[in-house]
Write a protein that holds these residues in place. Structure first.
Motif, PDB file in Angstrom:
ATOM      1  N   ASP A   1      28.842  44.194   0.884  1.00  0.00           N
ATOM      2  CA  ASP A   1      29.395  42.791   0.610  1.00  0.00           C
ATOM      3  C   ASP A   1      28.763  42.018   1.131  1.00  0.00           C
ATOM      4  O   ASP A   1      28.565  40.803   0.827  1.00  0.00           O
ATOM      5  N   ILE A   2      28.548  42.096   2.513  1.00  0.00           N
ATOM      6  CA  ILE A   2      27.969  41.089   3.281  1.00  0.00           C
ATOM      7  C   ILE A   2      26.485  40.831   3.108  1.00  0.00           C
ATOM      8  O   ILE A   2      26.122  39.906   2.915  1.00  0.00           O
ATOM      9  N   SER A   3      25.850  42.143   3.074  1.00  0.00           N
ATOM     10  CA  SER A   3      24.422  42.078   2.800  1.00  0.00           C
ATOM     11  C   SER A   3      23.820  41.592   1.360  1.00  0.00           C
ATOM     12  O   SER A   3      22.851  40.820   1.217  1.00  0.00           O
ATOM     13  N   LYS A   4      24.735  42.070   0.065  1.00  0.00           N
ATOM     14  CA  LYS A   4      24.141  41.229  -1.022  1.00  0.00           C
ATOM     15  C   LYS A   4      25.164  41.071  -2.009  1.00  0.00           C
ATOM     16  O   LYS A   4      25.041  40.496  -3.287  1.00  0.00           O
ATOM     17  N   GLY A   5      26.408  41.101  -1.670  1.00  0.00           N
ATOM     18  CA  GLY A   5      27.689  40.468  -2.420  1.00  0.00           C
ATOM     19  C   GLY A   5      27.790  39.088  -2.550  1.00  0.00           C
ATOM     20  O   GLY A   5      27.301  38.186  -1.999  1.00  0.00           O
ATOM     21  N   ASP A   6      28.908  38.727  -3.257  1.00  0.00           N
ATOM     22  CA  ASP A   6      29.360  37.315  -3.769  1.00  0.00           C
ATOM     23  C   ASP A   6      29.718  36.893  -2.172  1.00  0.00           C
ATOM     24  O   ASP A   6      30.334  37.434  -1.531  1.00  0.00           O
ATOM     25  N   ILE A   7      29.630  35.407  -1.839  1.00  0.00           N
ATOM     26  CA  ILE A   7      29.862  34.825  -0.855  1.00  0.00           C
ATOM     27  C   ILE A   7      30.676  33.672  -1.173  1.00  0.00           C
ATOM     28  O   ILE A   7      30.181  32.847  -1.977  1.00  0.00           O
ATOM     29  N   GLN A   8      31.919  33.381  -0.857  1.00  0.00           N
ATOM     30  CA  GLN A   8      32.656  32.213  -0.842  1.00  0.00           C
ATOM     31  C   GLN A   8      32.903  31.446   0.490  1.00  0.00           C
ATOM     32  O   GLN A   8      33.192  32.198   1.284  1.00  0.00           O
ATOM     33  N   TYR A   9      32.642  30.402   0.716  1.00  0.00           N
ATOM     34  CA  TYR A   9      32.591  29.385   1.944  1.00  0.00           C
ATOM     35  C   TYR A   9      33.466  28.329   1.584  1.00  0.00           C
ATOM     36  O   TYR A   9      33.204  27.582   0.637  1.00  0.00           O
ATOM     37  N   ARG A  10      34.117  27.841   2.532  1.00  0.00           N
ATOM     38  CA  ARG A  10      35.008  26.711   2.852  1.00  0.00           C
ATOM     39  C   ARG A  10      34.854  26.069   4.138  1.00  0.00           C
ATOM     40  O   ARG A  10      34.549  26.798   5.195  1.00  0.00           O
ATOM     41  N   ILE A  11      35.514  24.691   4.273  1.00  0.00           N
ATOM     42  CA  ILE A  11      35.344  23.958   5.466  1.00  0.00           C
ATOM     43  C   ILE A  11      36.824  23.275   5.675  1.00  0.00           C
ATOM     44  O   ILE A  11      36.998  22.584   4.661  1.00  0.00           O
ATOM     45  N   THR A  12      37.401  23.145   6.700  1.00  0.00           N
ATOM     46  CA  THR A  12      38.445  22.196   6.839  1.00  0.00           C
ATOM     47  C   THR A  12      38.582  21.888   8.478  1.00  0.00           C
ATOM     48  O   THR A  12      37.752  22.486   9.139  1.00  0.00           O
ATOM     49  N   VAL A  13      39.472  20.843   8.642  1.00  0.00           N
ATOM     50  CA  VAL A  13      39.470  20.587  10.286  1.00  0.00           C
ATOM     51  C   VAL A  13      41.365  20.431  10.396  1.00  0.00           C
ATOM     52  O   VAL A  13      41.830  19.754   9.527  1.00  0.00           O
ATOM     53  N   VAL A  14      41.740  21.236  11.265  1.00  0.00           N
ATOM     54  CA  VAL A  14      43.274  21.041  11.624  1.00  0.00           C
ATOM     55  C   VAL A  14      42.956  20.987  13.295  1.00  0.00           C
ATOM     56  O   VAL A  14      42.131  21.782  13.874  1.00  0.00           O
ATOM     57  N   GLU A  15      44.139  20.410  13.929  1.00  0.00           N
ATOM     58  CA  GLU A  15      44.306  20.123  15.240  1.00  0.00           C
ATOM     59  C   GLU A  15      42.699  19.680  15.888  1.00  0.00           C
ATOM     60  O   GLU A  15      42.621  20.118  16.759  1.00  0.00           O
ATOM     61  N   ASP A  16      42.110  18.921  15.114  1.00  0.00           N
ATOM     62  CA  ASP A  16      40.611  18.529  15.704  1.00  0.00           C
ATOM     63  C   ASP A  16      39.583  19.650  15.723  1.00  0.00           C
ATOM     64  O   ASP A  16      38.455  19.541  16.182  1.00  0.00           O
ATOM     65  N   VAL A  17      39.948  20.773  15.287  1.00  0.00           N
ATOM     66  CA  VAL A  17      39.227  21.790  15.343  1.00  0.00           C
ATOM     67  C   VAL A  17      38.271  22.293  13.893  1.00  0.00           C
ATOM     68  O   VAL A  17      39.097  22.164  13.004  1.00  0.00           O
ATOM     69  N   ILE A  18      37.176  22.325  13.712  1.00  0.00           N
ATOM     70  CA  ILE A  18      36.466  22.654  12.518  1.00  0.00           C
ATOM     71  C   ILE A  18      36.750  24.116  12.027  1.00  0.00           C
ATOM     72  O   ILE A  18      36.577  25.083  13.239  1.00  0.00           O
ATOM     73  N   PHE A  19      37.264  24.527  11.001  1.00  0.00           N
ATOM     74  CA  PHE A  19      37.387  25.950  10.709  1.00  0.00           C
ATOM     75  C   PHE A  19      36.418  26.027   9.321  1.00  0.00           C
ATOM     76  O   PHE A  19      36.240  25.365   8.285  1.00  0.00           O
ATOM     77  N   LEU A  20      35.281  27.146   9.591  1.00  0.00           N
ATOM     78  CA  LEU A  20      34.553  27.462   8.512  1.00  0.00           C
ATOM     79  C   LEU A  20      35.402  28.985   8.175  1.00  0.00           C
ATOM     80  O   LEU A  20      35.739  29.897   8.831  1.00  0.00           O
ATOM     81  N   LEU A  21      35.528  29.000   6.765  1.00  0.00           N
ATOM     82  CA  LEU A  21      36.057  30.077   6.097  1.00  0.00           C
ATOM     83  C   LEU A  21      35.003  30.764   5.217  1.00  0.00           C
ATOM     84  O   LEU A  21      34.516  30.309   4.130  1.00  0.00           O
ATOM     85  N   PHE A  22      35.109  32.123   5.181  1.00  0.00           N
ATOM     86  CA  PHE A  22      34.078  33.181   4.409  1.00  0.00           C
ATOM     87  C   PHE A  22      34.717  34.101   3.995  1.00  0.00           C
ATOM     88  O   PHE A  22      35.620  34.748   4.391  1.00  0.00           O
ATOM     89  N   LYS A  23      34.284  34.583   2.527  1.00  0.00           N
ATOM     90  CA  LYS A  23      34.731  35.378   1.852  1.00  0.00           C
ATOM     91  C   LYS A  23      33.930  36.433   1.211  1.00  0.00           C
ATOM     92  O   LYS A  23      32.591  35.761   0.660  1.00  0.00           O
ATOM     93  N   PHE A  24      33.552  37.768   1.430  1.00  0.00           N
ATOM     94  CA  PHE A  24      32.475  38.491   1.278  1.00  0.00           C
ATOM     95  C   PHE A  24      33.119  39.412   0.210  1.00  0.00           C
ATOM     96  O   PHE A  24      33.883  40.257   0.666  1.00  0.00           O
ATOM     97  N   GLY A  25      32.369  39.374  -1.035  1.00  0.00           N
ATOM     98  CA  GLY A  25      32.862  40.397  -2.253  1.00  0.00           C
ATOM     99  C   GLY A  25      34.328  40.332  -2.168  1.00  0.00           C
ATOM    100  O   GLY A  25      35.192  39.332  -2.460  1.00  0.00           O
ATOM    101  N   SER A  26      34.814  41.581  -2.181  1.00  0.00           N
ATOM    102  CA  SER A  26      36.409  41.711  -2.391  1.00  0.00           C
ATOM    103  C   SER A  26      37.292  41.554  -1.035  1.00  0.00           C
ATOM    104  O   SER A  26      38.368  41.919  -0.930  1.00  0.00           O
ATOM    105  N   GLN A  27      36.401  41.372  -0.002  1.00  0.00           N
ATOM    106  CA  GLN A  27      37.328  41.474   1.244  1.00  0.00           C
ATOM    107  C   GLN A  27      38.095  39.938   1.318  1.00  0.00           C
ATOM    108  O   GLN A  27      37.914  39.059   0.757  1.00  0.00           O
ATOM    109  N   SER A  28      38.863  39.974   2.307  1.00  0.00           N
ATOM    110  CA  SER A  28      39.725  38.726   2.609  1.00  0.00           C
ATOM    111  C   SER A  28      38.777  37.685   3.254  1.00  0.00           C
ATOM    112  O   SER A  28      37.807  38.060   3.747  1.00  0.00           O
ATOM    113  N   TYR A  29      39.562  36.562   3.158  1.00  0.00           N
ATOM    114  CA  TYR A  29      38.755  35.367   3.830  1.00  0.00           C
ATOM    115  C   TYR A  29      38.715  35.681   5.245  1.00  0.00           C
ATOM    116  O   TYR A  29      39.694  36.165   5.924  1.00  0.00           O
TER     117      TYR A  29
END
Length: 172
Positions: free
Chosen positions: A45-73
């Motif tokens: 999944d990590i080496s060649k599967g689908d990747i979904q990525y997102r970004i948000t800010v809460v409590e002044d902290v930047i959060f990057l979110l990644f989902k590889f293949g069928s894994q959870s974010y």
């Protein structure tokens, strides 16, 4: 910049706890995934599967979110104040920041997978905006703990303001 290959040992991660770290450096960003004994499917999944990525800010902290293949974010907090000399360049339309993704077995430090991607223009512009805004704030580990106490990974995914997707690479 250090060149690594599958099977190399990254000594500093031997015995580390599982998790994910996102860093921005001189040559781009790096997402380091630390798994204990990653499965064949996780490596795939990590080496060649689908990747979904997102970004948000809460409590002044930047959060990057990644989902590889069928894994959870996976959530990765980021704080520019830990490396304040980093300046993100302005981007032209159609360009995005680069990211090296590396999967390391934290039991023995072995590099199990890596992949080089480019974020979408919209996501990259949002990352730059959030980094520039965060630079003006005093963000500490207390901010990160506060965010984790109030928001689950799924909450952060729902709150994301930019996203992108990379589809499976067929190298067979």
């Amino acid at each position: 910049m250090e060149i690594k290959k599958i099977g190399d040992v990254v000594e500093k991660y031997i015995g580390y706890h599982e998790g994910a770290r996102f860093q921005i450096g001189e040559y781009g960003s790096t997402l380091t995934l630390l798994y204990k004994n990653p499965t064949k499917n996780e490596i795939e999944d990590i080496s060649k599967g689908d990747i979904q990525y997102r970004i948000t800010v809460v409590e002044d902290v930047i959060f990057l979110l990644f989902k590889f293949g069928s894994q959870s974010y996976i959530d990765c907090p980021y704080n520019i104040n830990k490396n304040p000399d980093i300046i993100l360049d302005e981007l032209e339309d159609g360009l995005g920041y680069s990211c090296l993704i590396e999967l390391i077995d934290c039991r023995n430090g072995k590099l199990k997978a890596f992949r080089f991607i480019s974020f979408s223009t919209n996501f990259s512009q949002k990352l730059k905006q959030f980094v520039d805004e965060q630079r003006e704030k005093y963000v500490t580990d207390d901010n990160i703990r506060a965010a984790f106490s109030k928001y689950s990974t799924n909450d952060l995914v729902k709150l994301s303001s930019a996203r992108g997707k990379i589809t499976r690479q067929n190298n067979d």
